[in-house]
Each structure stands twice: as structure tokens, then as C-alpha cells.
Design an enzyme around this catalytic site. Structure first.
Site, mmCIF file in Angstrom:
data_model
loop_
_atom_site.group_PDB
_atom_site.id
_atom_site.type_symbol
_atom_site.label_atom_id
_atom_site.label_comp_id
_atom_site.label_asym_id
_atom_site.label_seq_id
_atom_site.Cartn_x
_atom_site.Cartn_y
_atom_site.Cartn_z
ATOM 1 N N HIS A 31 36.353 -28.713 -5.172
ATOM 2 C CA HIS A 31 37.315 -29.231 -6.153
ATOM 3 C C HIS A 31 36.917 -28.739 -7.529
ATOM 4 C CE1 HIS A 31 34.031 -31.971 -6.960
ATOM 5 N NE2 HIS A 31 34.073 -32.425 -5.710
ATOM 6 N N HIS A 34 33.140 -28.798 -8.424
ATOM 7 C CA HIS A 34 32.360 -27.678 -7.886
ATOM 8 C C HIS A 34 32.656 -26.391 -8.666
ATOM 9 C CE1 HIS A 34 32.752 -30.183 -4.037
ATOM 10 N NE2 HIS A 34 31.458 -30.141 -4.243
ATOM 11 N N GLN A 58 21.356 -35.764 6.063
ATOM 12 C CA GLN A 58 21.495 -36.703 4.947
ATOM 13 C C GLN A 58 22.522 -37.798 5.232
ATOM 14 O OE1 GLN A 58 22.688 -33.490 2.115
ATOM 15 N NE2 GLN A 58 24.119 -35.005 1.319
ATOM 16 N N GLU A 150 25.752 -33.598 -12.625
ATOM 17 C CA GLU A 150 25.230 -34.874 -13.132
ATOM 18 C C GLU A 150 25.944 -36.049 -12.454
ATOM 19 O OE1 GLU A 150 25.554 -34.877 -17.409
ATOM 20 O OE2 GLU A 150 23.633 -33.855 -17.623
#
Ligand code: AMP
Length: 516
Positions: A31, A34, A58, A150
Site C-alpha cells: 500500500h 510500503h 511471527q 515507524e
């Protein structure tokens, strides 16, 4: 743009051209967030590789591994449009072949304190899986730079502190600001799984975080109250909340009371998706404290850093110099006595900042910005700075600046005595020999004849000794300060390093900076 599948194809692509590779690891469902990482990773001479790998290790049992959005065609097209040179779709066996063969090697060690908060307790094994896959990806790709969002602040922090390639400096970790949709919701691959009604509900996350920010502006500092301001509207809307937590952004430890900068994180379930968001809360603007002996490039570094981050440069040494100037002007003996207190009580020391952020210093109405750089002041200032009465007056004034924050302050006791609450405390060092060389070059540039290097070095050592052994706030690194040796690196590199350290503590959204 090249599409790669197996490890063999990847290796061929890596070997096909020289120069660094910049890497953007993803789980696909690309999206605009990215794409922003890919654009940030582009740089002169570097090739940008995106990986798409839904990493099984994960996900815990019962999580959305099987339903995680997978759109290989769209991913290729979006990566190419953002400027990627190649996109790599490894299979599970490409990454975990040794595990299948039964000789999986142990991954890097997680720091337990970093997963005690936020997503850690809700997702046991998750960060171990992230660390494991990242180590393997980096081993294969050997990039010079990795761009990461972030948005996943905890992931970023865990990797920075636990992945040897990052903390040993073999690879640079570039943090990229969160990209949000129009209503404030961070772009996330999982958003594509929401129905229109759920998508509207998801916007409650950034809205609720906004409530907490408004409360901070209104003076609220208690974590319990701020957390509840986020939790309540989500629960009222029927959204199960995993956590709302105020933490120190660097250590990720709970922060019971906002003092400076903290991160308020939230995870909540909206329909089939577990969504994350956070907001940096500031009770004042950030403070960076830079200490260290003379000749380490402190002033230049501080000035450049302040400019980059849109903070004011507070040169506290200039304040001591201004007092030294006044004492010489008034023929005031340099020792503690009653007349000194009178002089200090009547003194009006004013700092203003020019258009380019440069500090102008006036004492009793006289602009002494230039006069305080004269050699006779340089020779007098250490003794003036050692006078407790002087220190007391100037420290009080410096702390008053600190109430608003928004400073990079430079001196010899910033992190230890004046701004112990600073977000970032740095202690710049360099060997006496290196500082003597710098001093000599500086003097030559100004048309002065430098004394022999050995003499300069002895003077510097003597000054260090005075600063380190004085009883009032002796020069030393703060306990939680970062020591940065500047011997073999350029000023620009030191500033880059400090900016990076700042970004480990304050996100781009929290303090965009650079708008000075
Ligand atoms: P994911 O595909 O979700 O594992 O994310 C891959 C990388 O993209 C991670 O470094 C994420 O932090 C980053 N990322 C995901 N969403 C965003 C966003 N909205 N803004 C910026 N970065 C993002």
C-alpha cells in the site's frame, strides 16, 4: 523491475551489479505506506530490493497467517511504480531450509524488557519470529540500508537493539514516518479485510488517540487518564482492546506520568483485523543536551543539528563567557565575594535567535556575541564557570528556557545538571591529540600562528583536568547519556549520528523537525 522467486534468482540479481542494495522487507499486500518506504530507500548508486514474505514464525496459532492478504501481481506493480528495482517472493523453504533439515541455528537474543509492554504480552513468540526472519533476510541480501516503518514502533525498536547487523553498524536502519489514510488511520495491509462499516469504525483509533493529545494540551499528564481516554471510546463502540499504554519510546518501559516525550500505543480488534496505532505525546518541545570537553566540535555539531531538527541552539558556554566579559569589564575579582552577587543580581543577560537560528547574546544591553570570543575571555572563563554564584544564576536561567523545550543545548553540564530530563543526552569526546590538531588548524585558518602541538595538547589536558575535577557540576557523561567519539568521523557524520539517536527517541510524527 525484476521479479525474483528462489534464492538462486536472488543471488544472481545481487551479483549482477556492483554497488549497495537498499532493502525493504514486507509481508506484501503493498500500500502507500510500503511505497513510501521504497521511495525513502532509493538513493544514488543503490538498487532497491523489496521482499514479500508472509513469515510463519511471527504468527501464533489462531492468528491470521492463512488469511493474511496476498496479492503478488498488485505488489509487483506497486513496488515498481514506487521505484523498486526488484521484488523477491521467497518460499518458506528459501528462508527456513536449515530448520526443515533439522539444524536450525539459534536466532539473536531478544531483550526481554522490550517485549514486556505493548504487543509483547499479547503476541508471545511474535518478536522472536520477526527477529529470526530479519536475521535470515539480511544474511541473504546483505543490504547497506533497510527501510522500515515507524508505524510498527516496537518492531523498529526491537530490531534496532537486538539485531547485530543494526547495532554493530553493518547495516543502517532507516525509519520512515507513518503514512495515513485521509481519516487518519495508518495504511495497513489488514485494512483491506475490513467491510465499509468496519473501516469507518477503524478510524476511531486515531480519533481516540487525538482525545489524549487534546487532554495533554489541556494539562493532563497522568498515564492512567490518558490511556482511559483512548480505551473508553473504542470499548463503547464494541471494539475489543488488547492494550492502550503510555511508554518511554526508547526503552518501551511504562511511563506513569508524561514529562517530555512519550508514546501512547494502542492495539484493538476491528472485525477480522487487529489494528495498531500510536501517537507521540509531548508535554513540551524536545530537548537535546550536548556535553563534552572543548575542541570536540560541539558548537558546530549543535548548530547544524538544531538547524536540521528545527530546534534552537542554546550555547550555554556563551552565557559563561558573557559573564566573564562583564567581570573583566567591571574589574570584578574572579572569586566569590559579596560584590559578585550584587553584579549578578543586577545583570540582565538576554539571548535572542537570528533568522538563521544563530544565538545573539546581550549583557546589560550590550551585544557581546563577538567580544566573548576574544582570547582574554577564553583564558578567564574556566575560572568564572567554577564560581558557584555564577553557576547558580546561569543554571536557573537555562532551566527556564528548558520549560518550553525546543532546544539543542551545548555545554559541560547540560545532561548531568541542567537538563536531566532531556530526551537525548550526548557526550562528545575526542582524544587530546586530535583536539590539539583541530585547534591548530582552526588557528591557522584564522591567520594566527599556532603554538607547537605538544603545547596545545598540554593546555587541553590541563583544561580537561580543571573541568573534570571542579566541585560544581564536574564534566562527565550523564548516566543515561550516549558517548560519541568524534576522532575519525566528519562533522556531518557526527550530526547524522545524533539525528539518528534523536529519531530513536522521537518519531517524525512526534517532532517533524527540519522546518526551521
Ligand atoms: P508489513 O508488510 O506490514 O510487515 O510492513 C512492512 C514494512 O512497512 C514495515 O517496516 C512497516 O512498519 C512498514 N509499514 C506498514 N504500514 C506502514 C504505513 N502506513 N506507513 C509507513 N510504514 C508502514
Amino acid at each position: 523491475m525484476v521479479i525474483l522467486h528462489s534464492n538462486g534468482e536472488l543471488d544472481q540479481w545481487l551479483a549482477a551489479a556492483p554497488g549497495p542494495v537498499h532493502f525493504v522487507p514486507t509481508m506484501g499486500g503493498l500500500h502507500r505506506g510500503h511505497q513510501q518506504l521504497i521511495r525513502a530507500a532509493c538513493g544514488p548508486g543503490a538498487r532497491v530490493l523489496v521482499s514479500v514474505f508472509v513469515n510463519p514464525t511471527q504468527f501464533a496459532a489462531g492468528e491470521d497467517f492463512t488469511t493474511y492478504p496476498r496479492h503478488a501481481d498488485g505488489d509487483g506493480q506497486k513496488a515498481g511504480a514506487a521505484g523498486a528495482d526488484a521484488i523477491w517472493f521467497p518460499a518458506v523453504a528459501d528462508i527456513y531450509d536449515d530448520a526443515k533439515a533439522g539444524h536450525a541455528k539459534a536466532g539473536p537474543q531478544l531483550k526481554p524488557s522490550l517485549i514486556r509492554t505493548l504487543c509483547g504480552p499479547c503476541r508471545p513468540g511474535h518478536f522472536e519470529g520477526v527477529l529470526m526472519v530479519m536475521e535470515r533476510l539480511l544474511e541473504r541480501v546483505r543490504p547497506a540500508l533497510v527501510a522500515m516503518g515507524e508505524k510498527d514502533w516496537q518492531q523498529l525498536t526491537v530490531l534496532r537493539h537486538c539485531l547485530p547487523a543494526f547495532y554493530e553498524g553493518r547495516c543502517r536502519l532507516l525509519p520512515v514516518p507513518v503514512v495515513r489514510e485521509e481519516d487518519g488511520l495508518p495504511h495497513s495491509s489488514r485494512n483491506s479485510r475490513l467491510s465499509p462499516a468496519q473501516r469507518r469504525q477503524a478510524a476511531l483509533l486515531p480519533q481516540a488517540l487525538g482525545n489524549a493529545e487534546a487532554a495533554v494540551q489541556g494539562g493532563e499528564r497522568r498515564a492512567t487518564v490518558l490511556e482511559q481516554l483512548v480505551r473508553a471510546p473504542l470499548e463503547s463502540a464494541g471494539l475489543p482492546v488488547d492494550y492502550v499504554q503510555l511508554v518511554n519510546p526508547l526503552t518501551l518501559q511504562p511511563c506513569p506520568h508524561l514529562d517530555g516525550v512519550a508514546m501512547l500505543g494502542v492495539a484493538a480488534h476491528v472485525g477480522p483485523a487487529r489494528l495498531l496505532d500510536h501517537k507521540f505525546l509531548l508535554s513540551r518541545k524536545p530537548i537535546i543536551a550536548i556535553d563534552g570537553p572543548a575542541g570536540t566540535g560541539k558548537s558546530t555539531v549543535t548548530r547544524l543539528l538544531a538547524g536540521r531538527l528545527g530546534l534552537l541552539h542554546l550555547d550555554t558556554g556563551a552565557m559563561y563567557r558573557a559573564v566573564a566579559w562583564l567581570m573583566l569589564e567591571r574589574q570584578q575579582p574572579i572569586r566569590p565575594d559579596g560584590t559578585l552577587q550584587q553584579l549578578l543580581d543586577a545583570m540582565e543577560l538576554r539571548l535572542v535567535w537570528g533568522d538563521h537560528g544563530q544565538q545573539v547574546i546581550c549583557i546589560n544591553g550590550v551585544d557581546v556575541s563577538d567580544a566573548i570570543r576574544l582570547p582574554r575571555i577564553t583564558a578567564t572563563v574556566p575560572r568564572v564557570a567554577a564560581l558557584p554564584q555564577v553557576r547558580q544564576v546561569l543554571t536557573r536561567q537555562q532551566r527556564a528556557f528548558g520549560q518550553q523545550g525546543g532546544l539543542v543545548s551545548e555545554g559541560r553540564d547540560m545532561g548531568t545538571a541542567v537538563f536531566p530530563q532531556a530526551e537525548l543526552k550526548v557526550y562528545l569526546t575526542a582524544t587530546a591529540a586530535e583536539r590539539a590538531r583541530r585547534r591548530a588548524a582552526d588557528m591557522t585558518q584564522r591567520g594566527q600562528a599556532p603554538p607547537p602541538l605538544a603545547t596545545l595538547e598540554a593546555q587541553i589536558a590541563e583544561r580537561d583536568h580543571l573541568d573534570r575535577t571542579r566541585t560544581e557540576a564536574p564534566l562527565r557523561p550523564a548516566e543515561d547519556g550516549v558517548v560519541v567519539a568524534t576522532d575519525d568521523i566528519s562533522v556531518e557524520q557526527v550530526v547524522d549520528k545524533l539525528e539518528e539517536l534523536f529519531r530513536q527517541r522521537v518519531s517524525y510524527e512526534g517532532w517533524p523537525g527540519g522546518h526551521h
